[in-house]
Design an enzyme around this catalytic site. Structure first.
Site, PDB file in Angstrom:
ATOM      1  N   HIS A  60      27.797 -37.202  39.052  1.00  0.00           N
ATOM      2  CA  HIS A  60      27.899 -37.858  37.738  1.00  0.00           C
ATOM      3  C   HIS A  60      27.321 -39.273  37.800  1.00  0.00           C
ATOM      4  O   HIS A  60      27.241 -39.890  38.873  1.00  0.00           O
ATOM      5  CB  HIS A  60      29.357 -37.902  37.283  1.00  0.00           C
ATOM      6  N   GLU A 111      36.799 -33.807  41.953  1.00  0.00           N
ATOM      7  CA  GLU A 111      36.752 -34.691  43.121  1.00  0.00           C
ATOM      8  C   GLU A 111      38.029 -34.536  43.937  1.00  0.00           C
ATOM      9  O   GLU A 111      39.051 -34.040  43.449  1.00  0.00           O
ATOM     10  CB  GLU A 111      36.582 -36.146  42.651  1.00  0.00           C
TER      11      GLU A 111
END
Length: 199
Positions: free
Chosen positions: A8, A78
């Site tokens: 990202h 994550e």
């Protein structure tokens, strides 16, 4: 199959040098611009489909890459950093430099956090699920830790030997075809190099 792994863009907490883990933080304005810059590269490759973490910063990155409806996967979130979530990296290092470096190397776990081996198992299972469906170029929009875990699982690079993955960068792995998995590209950004990427 080629895995097109995109981290990202810069998030609000990346900009402030705070650890996010699974906190649902959005992109900064720079992060949106970084993803916009990578978009022509991804469009030129023309992925057959896209799978993405369900966290906001990844969903926003997908949109800026021109992918409005990726397949969302909690398995690609994550690593959970437990009690370190939201804390400034500088403060963590000041309190526990050895613990922080161990965490970066995949050998230590923050209080209440997710062990690296469990994280790597979760991430690789999500990718193996995707590999059941034929696809030449699979776009995976995710997080830096996810990319590092996949580099460990598929090509044997230990976390201690991988620099942080740059925001809105492209890493490509070639899997299958009777050959060992290979790295085709790492940390590519079309506009600049980033040797100081945030965790």
């Amino acid at each position: 199959m080629r895995l097109l792994l995109v981290r990202h863009g810069q998030s609000e907490w990346n900009a402030a040098r705070r650890l996010q883990g699974q906190a649902d933080i959005g992109l900064s304005e720079l992060g949106k611009s970084q993803a916009d810059t990578l978009r022509p590269v991804i469009e030129g490759i023309a992925p057959c489909r896209t799978v993405a973490s369900d966290l906001k910063r990844v969903r926003q990155t997908s949109q800026h890459l021109g992918v409005d409806t990726p397949r969302l996967s909690k398995g690609l979130r994550e690593i959970d950093v437990g009690d370190w979530t939201g804390r400034a990296i500088a403060d963590i290092r000041k309190e526990d430099e050895e613990g922080y470096q161990g965490w970066r190397a995949g050998t230590a776990v923050p209080p209440g956090g997710e062990p690296w081996s469990d994280f790597a198992d979760r991430v690789s299972a999500a990718i193996e699920d995707e590999r059941r469906e034929p696809c030449t170029n699979l776009l995976v929009v995710c997080h830096g830790g996810v990319i590092r875990a996949l580099l460990q699982r598929y090509v044997g690079l230990q976390p201690a030997h991988i620099i942080p993955v740059a925001p809105a960068s492209l890493t490509a792995l070639r899997l299958g075809n009777g050959k060992s998995p290979r790295i085709e590209l790492f940390n590519y950004r079309p506009d600049d190099l980033d040797f100081g990427a945030p965790d």
